[in-house]
Design a protein around this motif. Structure first.
Motif, PDB file in Angstrom:
ATOM      1  N   GLY A   1       0.857  -1.191   0.000  1.00  0.00           N
ATOM      2  CA  GLY A   1       0.000   0.000   0.000  1.00  0.00           C
ATOM      3  C   GLY A   1       0.887   1.233   0.000  1.00  0.00           C
ATOM      4  N   GLY A   2       0.247   2.395  -0.067  1.00  0.00           N
ATOM      5  CA  GLY A   2       1.079   3.611  -0.114  1.00  0.00           C
ATOM      6  C   GLY A   2       0.264   4.844   0.170  1.00  0.00           C
ATOM      7  N   SER A   3       0.925   5.909   0.319  1.00  0.00           N
ATOM      8  CA  SER A   3       2.336   6.072   0.033  1.00  0.00           C
ATOM      9  C   SER A   3       3.254   5.742   1.217  1.00  0.00           C
ATOM     10  CB  SER A   3       2.610   7.500  -0.426  1.00  0.00           C
ATOM     11  OG  SER A   3       2.289   8.415   0.608  1.00  0.00           O
ATOM     12  N   SER A   4       2.699   5.617   2.443  1.00  0.00           N
ATOM     13  CA  SER A   4       3.581   5.336   3.582  1.00  0.00           C
ATOM     14  C   SER A   4       3.869   3.840   3.687  1.00  0.00           C
ATOM     15  CB  SER A   4       2.944   5.840   4.886  1.00  0.00           C
ATOM     16  OG  SER A   4       2.504   7.170   4.754  1.00  0.00           O
ATOM     17  N   GLY A   5       4.117   3.185   2.544  1.00  0.00           N
ATOM     18  CA  GLY A   5       4.295   1.734   2.523  1.00  0.00           C
ATOM     19  C   GLY A   5       5.544   1.289   3.270  1.00  0.00           C
ATOM     20  N   GLY A   6       6.584   2.095   3.240  1.00  0.00           N
ATOM     21  CA  GLY A   6       7.811   1.750   3.958  1.00  0.00           C
ATOM     22  C   GLY A   6       7.562   1.698   5.451  1.00  0.00           C
ATOM     23  N   SER A   7       6.847   2.703   5.974  1.00  0.00           N
ATOM     24  CA  SER A   7       6.544   2.755   7.409  1.00  0.00           C
ATOM     25  C   SER A   7       5.647   1.597   7.825  1.00  0.00           C
ATOM     26  CB  SER A   7       5.867   4.087   7.759  1.00  0.00           C
ATOM     27  OG  SER A   7       6.800   5.153   7.698  1.00  0.00           O
ATOM     28  N   ALA A   8       4.602   1.312   7.011  1.00  0.00           N
ATOM     29  CA  ALA A   8       3.661   0.242   7.346  1.00  0.00           C
ATOM     30  C   ALA A   8       4.361  -1.112   7.305  1.00  0.00           C
ATOM     31  CB  ALA A   8       2.480   0.265   6.379  1.00  0.00           C
ATOM     32  N   SER A   9       5.168  -1.315   6.272  1.00  0.00           N
ATOM     33  CA  SER A   9       5.892  -2.565   6.122  1.00  0.00           C
ATOM     34  C   SER A   9       6.878  -2.756   7.277  1.00  0.00           C
ATOM     35  CB  SER A   9       6.627  -2.546   4.774  1.00  0.00           C
ATOM     36  OG  SER A   9       7.365  -3.709   4.582  1.00  0.00           O
TER      37      SER A   9
END
Lengths: 483, 477
Positions: free
Chosen positions: B150-158
């Motif tokens: 998902g995105g755009s905060s995909g790095g944080s969620a992952s």
């Protein structure tokens, strides 16, 4: 057909650089003349992530100018972004105002000798200044342009007039009037050479008697009142020649070239920017309520025209004196500080218009920089009123005060400049003069009345100018007629 | 259970009792980060700085002086600036940019003794719903590496989902915290517009952007919000509204609460499995004494259109500062000023960012402004009025967070409209400026997390925490 058949239609756009201590959207100094790129922070550099915060003084200043020019004050003003790319514009947009400026629909009346020109103001809005591109300085290479960002974010008001001005001379008068006004309000130093006042002009011609508007050109790069007048005059004749030879005026922006004394095409309308104005989402609308407006109105200084009228009435001054004295707020303040303390108001006016203004002109300084307190001038005038010194001595005392900063009383005392009012002493001096000039005495008695001045002069010289000239007059006449 | 799977509240108890040190904890997260490098969750990791800081915080804990977030290892989305370390926004145009100042939220996290571990990946300039448009490559979903986070905060969620940090900050312009939280099975909050300072968040769409926390639990999320929320004189749009003690909203009953179910959110296009998951939660809440009422938001169907006009208009202006003149990428090939702009921006921005700049430039152009931008702003007001009206009747709204669970990498990359539609349940909340939280509530038949969205009145994040905490504690997924 001559020029007389066409009427110039002129509107002005004036940028007024505000005298706030800090910039409009950050706390950096707004001072002019700093070392390039030393008065900057992430906000005015347009770094990623920064946000603007409005300097409330800018709103106050906008309201002051708006109220002083009969504007309607927008109860809900809004900043907007004006988008364009330029190296001296770090964010790629200028924060300005578009649909909801601080002030709208004002008016400035200009006295043009025997008639008054009423110029309507479309709007007054606030905006941030851009930086400065440096090409000419010694440290800039021939193939480069450097940018000084110090000026980025310095607050400006932009005042836009309706096309109500009908001659270059009126335009210059308007600017002089506006400069006086912003200085009175204390919101701008009014210095056109340092670009704290910048003027662009829109001009078109139309056949006299018609009411429509012709195609206009916009003139830029005029750095003084006289440039504005010259550029408009040039543009009038250029447009006149084109129109009278059947050519069409192109809507365009033209630069005043001061060296060649002509205007030159800069960009035409087809290449004009689409600034894509929209409300700046980083700044909330500025709500200006009635209380705020009233507070600013209460604190407004007396404006030049009102002050002139009051001087005429309150101090019984001639209109001419009142006009000269009120041209500059600091001078008017100085005059008033003197006038309220002395009996002879006209004497106060004469001193300020005469000696004081002469001194400022000679020293090329303003009144705050002169070593002269209002109270010193009061003392000098009072010394005259009380008969302690005569007016001729007073002028030398005045010069002494300027040079030394000492009080007039001290100077008079230390230099023994007190007026000689003792009749015996004066008579003694008269006797000596008359004895030394028997021929002139005879001639006077023979009807050569003009010699009176000669005798007075001789007596004044004999008393080092300290004798009371009135007494000298009376006593000489008495002596010469009496014996 | 691995320590990095514990919520902060549990870790803090261990830290306070000296059963665990920050130093050890940081090492565990760094180990995880190395092991899971293929997720590509981080753009930058501050190993040395984080270890150094862990020692300092250990001392502070020992001295009884520790802040609210002492020892919490937090990741920061790479569009929030931190002094002295690169902020890339996932873009080539900022690939060499090191900001000279800290965002307000960074300052606040540091004041509470959080340990910042790294900067996380994102769609370029936060423009996207899959974290695939980053100049640093796509981030992957820890639940299925072939799928987007998902995105755009995909790095944080992952990163939160995979135990590469304890909590994270993201930014949410149209769903960019909630949708990836939903895809990765973590808790993600978009606070009320003005609740958290935007100072230091590289703007995408200024009137919609909001920074918010992602975490494993609702209580960690409440703690993070408590630390970063509040008035900031550097942000004129940040509200001067007191920040409540969000902890006091936890472990409360839901009896007597009125919960709205907006019918428009449950229409066609919604994955039936997700629909069932949401209905289950609603039923469970009803059983516990909450009253469920159907409400209507008739203007919702215009939300996506209005959103993509307003967001792109603001973005086109916000991204003008990236011109190659002062910082960031400058094309080497330019011969004059115009070329410097054109080449630097053409080479520096990716295709999705360019698409949005062009769209935004168009809708603000003279002659089109009234038909697009002004109209969209009017629609925005109507949508906000809809929400205001229904939120007068209920305490909270419940909707799905996203119409689907995590989709496959590249599945929607060439179809921007399909990509934009994955935000259909989230954008209206940004248009209305409301707070909303996504909570994992189920898994679909493929084992992918399903998110449920709670929406509350402005500045009523406490209500979101109350209901979400209740669902989290009483509803097994």
């Amino acid at each position: 057909m001559t020029n007389v058949n066409y009427e110039p239609i002129i509107g002005l756009e004036i940028h007024i650089q505000l005298l706030t201590r800090s910039k409009i959207f950050c706390s950096c100094s707004a001072q002019f003349g700093g070392v390039p790129n030393t008065q900057v922070c992430p906000v005015c550099l347009g770094m990623p992530g920064v946000l603007p915060v409005l300097n409330q003084n800018v709103v106050e200043y906008a309201l002051k100018l708006g109220l002083a020019t009969d504007c309607e004050i927008n109860p809900r003003a809004q900043f907007a972004r004006k988008n364009y790319f330029y190296p001296d514009l770090p964010k790629g947009y200028q924060i300005s105002q578009f649909e909801q400026p601080f002030c709208q629909n004002g008016k400035i009346d200009i006295e043009m000798g025997d008639f008054v020109r009423s110029v309507r103001l479309t709007r007054i809005h606030a905006e941030e200044d851009a930086g400065k591109s440096m090409h000419a300085e010694a440290y800039v290479g021939t193939d480069e342009t450097l940018v000084d960002v110090n000026r980025c974010g310095v607050p400006l008001l932009e005042l836009v007039t309706e096309p109500d001005i009908r001659s270059p001379e009126e335009a210059a008068f308007f600017l002089i009037h506006l400069r006086q006004l912003v200085r009175y309000l204390g919101i701008c130093d009014g210095n056109m050479e340092e670009a704290s006042l910048r003027c662009d002009a829109n001009i078109s011609l139309r056949p006299r008697g018609e009411t429509g508007l012709g195609t206009k050109t916009e003139l830029k790069n005029m750095n003084s009142f006289s440039h504005v007048e010259s550029a408009l005059n040039y543009e009038i004749s250029r447009q006149y020649q084109m129109l009278s030879s059947g050519e069409k005026i192109e809507q365009e922006t033209r630069m005043w070239n001061v060296d060649r004394g002509i205007t030159e095409s800069m960009r035409s309308k087809e290449f004009s920017h689409d600034y894509r104005y929209f409300p700046d989402p980083d700044l909330v609308p500025v709500v200006v309520d009635d209380d705020w407006i009233e507070r600013v109105r209460r604190d407004l200084p007396e404006l030049p025209l009102q002050r002139k009228k009051r001087f005429i009435k309150e101090y019984a001054l001639p209109e001419y004196d009142a006009k000269i004295l009120t041209e500059d707020r600091a001078i008017a303040d100085f005059f008033e500080a003197v006038a309220i303390k002395v009996k002879d108001k006209k004497a106060a006016s004469n001193w300020v218009m005469g000696e004081v203004l002469r001194c400022l002109k000679e020293k090329k300084c303003n009144i705050d920089e002169l070593r002269l307190e209002a109270d010193s001038l009061v003392e000098i005038i009072q010394l005259i009123e009380s008969g302690t010194i005569n007016s001729k001595i007073a002028k030398s005392v005045f010069n002494d005060v300027i040079e030394s900063g000492d009080s007039p009383k001290k100077i008079v005392k230390e230099k023994g400049l007190m007026q000689i009012t003792d009749h015996d002493a004066i008579e003694k001096a008269i006797d000596q003069v008359l004895q030394a000039h028997p021929d002139e005495v005879d001639a006077f008695r023979g009807g050569k009345d003009k010699l009176m001045g000669f005798f007075v002069g001789q007596v004044m010289r004999a008393t080092d100018g300290k004798a009371n000239p009135k007494s000298v007059n009376v006593l000489i006449r008495k002596k010469l007629s009496g014996s | 259970m691995h320590l990095t799977e514990l919520a902060y509240t549990q870790l803090r108890r261990k830290l306070d009792r000296s059963e665990l040190s920050c130093e050890k904890l940081v090492d565990l997260y760094i180990e995880n980060i190395h092991e899971q490098e293929s997720l590509n969750a981080y753009i930058t990791v501050f190993e040395d700085n984080a270890r150094q800081r862990a020692i300092e915080i250990d001392n502070r804990i020992a001295g009884g002086q520790a802040g609210m977030l002492a020892g919490m290892v937090v990741a920061i989305k790479d569009n929030i600036v931190m002094k002295g370390v690169p902020t890339t926004c996932g873009s080539k145009i900022l690939s060499n940019f090191v900001p000279p100042y800290d965002a307000t939220v960074i300052r606040k996290l540091l004041e509470q003794d959080a340990i910042l571990i790294g900067k996380t990946n994102l769609d370029e300039f936060a423009m996207g719903s899959s974290t695939e448009t980053s100049n640093f490559g796509a981030t992957r979903n820890p639940h299925d590496a072939d799928r987007v986070p998902g995105g755009s905060s995909g790095g944080s969620a992952s990163a939160v989902a995979a135990g590469l940090c304890c909590g994270a900050l993201g930014s949410d312009t149209g769903g960019s915290i909630r949708q990836p939280a939903s895809f990765c099975g973590v808790v993600g909050l978009k606070p009320t517009y003005g609740r958290v300072s935007r100072f230091g968040l590289v703007a995408f769409a200024s009137s919609l952007d909001q920074i918010g926390p992602l975490s494993q639990t609702v209580s960690d999320n409440a703690l993070l919000l408590k630390s970063i929320a509040g008035y900031d004189p550097n942000d004129s749009t940040c509200a001067n509204v007191a920040v409540p003690d969000y902890g006091s909203f936890l472990q409360q009953e839901v009896r007597g609460l009125k919960i709205g179910k907006p019918v428009e959110y449950f229409s066609q296009g919604l994955d039936p499995e997700i629909n069932r998951a949401i209905e289950n939660v609603l039923e469970s809440l009803a059983r516990r004494g909450a009253e469920i009422v159907e409400v209507s938001l008739p203007n919702l169907e215009y939300a996506i259109s209005a959103y993509y006009i307003i967001a792109t208009a603001e973005a086109s202006s916000n991204l003008e500062r990236f011109d190659g003149a002062r910082y960031g990428f400058r094309s080497a090939g330019a011969k004059n000023l115009e070329e410097m702009y054109v080449k630097s921006r053409s080479e520096g921005f990716g295709p999705e960012v360019k698409r949005r700049i062009m769209l935004g430039t168009f809708v603000l152009s003279s002659g089109y402004y009234d038909a697009y931008y002004r109209k969209a702003m009017q629609v925005r007001t109507l949508i906000k009025n809809d929400f205001d009206r229904v939120l007068e009747q209920v305490d909270c709204l419940i909707t799905p967070t996203s119409p689907t669970t995590a989709f496959k990498l590249e599945e929607k990359l060439d179809d921007p409209l399909q990509m934009y539609l994955s935000d259909i349940y989230t954008v209206s909340v940004n248009l209305a400026g409301l707070p909303a939280l996504s909570l994992p509530c189920a898994k679909d038949h493929q084992g992918l997390p399903v998110g449920i969205q709670f929406i509350a009145k402005p500045f009523d994040e406490g209500m979101l925490f109350r209901i979400a905490d209740h669902v989290e504690g009483n509803h097994t997924c």
